[in-house]
Design an enzyme around this catalytic site. Sequence first.
Site, short mmCIF file in Angstrom:
data_model
loop_
_atom_site.label_atom_id
_atom_site.label_comp_id
_atom_site.label_asym_id
_atom_site.label_seq_id
_atom_site.Cartn_x
_atom_site.Cartn_y
_atom_site.Cartn_z
N GLU A 56 42.77 -4.29 44.41
CA GLU A 56 42.03 -4.33 45.68
C GLU A 56 41.39 -2.96 45.96
O GLU A 56 40.24 -2.87 46.39
CB GLU A 56 42.96 -4.68 46.85
CG GLU A 56 43.61 -6.06 46.76
CD GLU A 56 44.92 -6.05 45.97
OE1 GLU A 56 45.05 -5.26 45.01
OE2 GLU A 56 45.80 -6.85 46.29
N TRP A 173 49.43 -8.01 1.95
CA TRP A 173 48.96 -8.88 3.05
C TRP A 173 48.95 -10.34 2.66
O TRP A 173 48.63 -10.70 1.54
CB TRP A 173 47.55 -8.48 3.49
CG TRP A 173 47.37 -7.02 3.75
CD1 TRP A 173 46.58 -6.16 3.06
CD2 TRP A 173 48.00 -6.25 4.79
NE1 TRP A 173 46.68 -4.91 3.59
CE2 TRP A 173 47.54 -4.93 4.66
CE3 TRP A 173 48.89 -6.55 5.82
CZ2 TRP A 173 47.94 -3.91 5.50
CZ3 TRP A 173 49.29 -5.54 6.65
CH2 TRP A 173 48.82 -4.24 6.50
N ASP A 203 58.25 -3.58 4.51
CA ASP A 203 56.82 -3.31 4.73
C ASP A 203 56.51 -1.88 5.15
O ASP A 203 55.36 -1.48 5.13
CB ASP A 203 56.25 -4.21 5.84
CG ASP A 203 56.41 -5.68 5.54
OD1 ASP A 203 56.73 -6.01 4.38
OD2 ASP A 203 56.21 -6.51 6.45
N LEU A 207 53.17 -0.27 13.14
CA LEU A 207 53.15 -1.06 14.37
C LEU A 207 52.21 -0.52 15.45
O LEU A 207 52.30 -0.88 16.61
CB LEU A 207 54.58 -1.23 14.95
CG LEU A 207 55.61 -1.84 14.00
CD1 LEU A 207 56.97 -1.96 14.69
CD2 LEU A 207 55.18 -3.21 13.49
C1 AOF Z 1 48.64 -5.44 44.58
N1 AOF Z 1 47.59 -5.20 43.74
O1 AOF Z 1 46.74 -4.68 41.74
C2 AOF Z 1 49.06 -4.91 41.90
C3 AOF Z 1 50.15 -5.19 42.77
O2 AOF Z 1 54.52 1.16 43.15
P1 AOF Z 1 53.23 0.46 43.47
O3 AOF Z 1 52.67 0.91 44.80
O4 AOF Z 1 52.20 0.51 42.36
O5 AOF Z 1 53.57 -1.11 43.72
C4 AOF Z 1 54.01 -1.90 42.67
C5 AOF Z 1 54.09 -3.35 43.11
O6 AOF Z 1 52.83 -3.80 43.63
C6 AOF Z 1 54.38 -4.28 41.95
O7 AOF Z 1 55.74 -4.34 41.68
C7 AOF Z 1 53.83 -5.58 42.48
O8 AOF Z 1 54.72 -6.16 43.41
C8 AOF Z 1 52.58 -5.14 43.23
N2 AOF Z 1 51.42 -5.17 42.30
N3 AOF Z 1 49.89 -5.47 44.07
O9 AOF Z 1 48.46 -5.58 45.78
C9 AOF Z 1 47.75 -4.93 42.44
N4 AOF Z 1 49.25 -4.62 40.59
ZN ZN Z 2 48.54 -3.27 46.22
#
Ligand code: AOF
Ligand code: ZN
Length: 367
Positions: A56, A173, A203, A207
Amino acid sequence: MKYYQNDSFFMDYAIRLASRNIGNTGENPSVGCVIASENKIVSIGVTGRNGSPHAEFNAINNIKNFPKNTTAYVTLEPCSHIGKNPSCAKLLIEKQVKRVVIAQKDPNPLVNGKGIELLKANGVHVDLEDYDKIALKNHYGFISNIKNKHPEINVKVASYKNGLTIPKKGMTWITNHLSRSYGHILRSNHDAIMVGINTVLADNPSLDCRLNGLKDRSPIKIIIDTNFKTPEDSKLVKYSKNDLIIFTNILKSKKISQFKNKGINVIYINKNEKGFLEIKEILSFLNKMSINRLLIEGGSTLSSTFVEKKLVNLIYWFSSEKNASEDKLLNKSDKKLNKIRYSHKFLLKDCINLRDNKLEIFSSKKD
Ligand code: AOF
Ligand code: ZN
């Protein structure tokens, strides 16, 4: 619910957008956000590398003059809390976004409905739409870590036409360069990659993701090595950069100390009654590390163990049109894997042409 004509168009856009950063957002899920006004896309955003900024924030930050009457389409409920990143719900409120359409609720206990409540309490119209299942593919590992206490686990297999996964004598491969490049893309969109010790001994793999432009997207490497046989001069040890984990049942040895001094993470794991390392303990360790997506690259014994325990989400099966010339018989675990390939427990989701190879993508049937 469907009186907003273009909701599904904008949300599909956000979901596809989010798939771009899968496996690259650290402990965070890869979320997509589309901001629309007057039925047009004004801005887009995806969660950044290692989880910052949030989707956002990225979308909003791109807009110079924030228009009136905006709707935000987000694949995951905007966060209500302040963590490493500011609260997205608050940001949307500050920008006076009129409506927020959400594909999935965020099961993170810090959020879990609070983002929706906060938006509603501030007069934002919220629609939790029916995109749960499609959005899940992007957030699968993140949600699995919260709900199942283990990462999303996917398996990569490379085989001859008859399903044999061991290269012919003297050959490196089984599959062609297109398959192998695709395999490197898989490495780039997983957080960690796991192999058994026999694969290391046979191998000597690195990775890494070796595709130009994606080299810094290499996953953390993991070796399952019950008796601590990983050679000191193996590529994984020689070129380790604090990105190698070895799970073993050996508690102490001079070699273990040497490896630890090199920054290699050597973790003691108990054995089960069959003499194999306890998978539950391994997965719990990875869960605590917040590894969201784990790729298992062999051998077939390790892969079939995870599949049999119903822990696998996707199987990426690369196969060559050629057979092993000596038409060797399949070993026990190859046979197990091949059975799974055509069993009703997995659905063939996609089949990709790679010249004289093909890639079949199977997805586990959840209900
Ligand atoms: C959102 N938008 O793009 C994502 C979210 O430690 P922070 O502030 O980065 O928060 C992590 C948490 O935010 C993560 O565990 C999940 O609940 C949420 N991710 N939320 O509004 C995002 N990636
Ligand atoms: Zn967020």
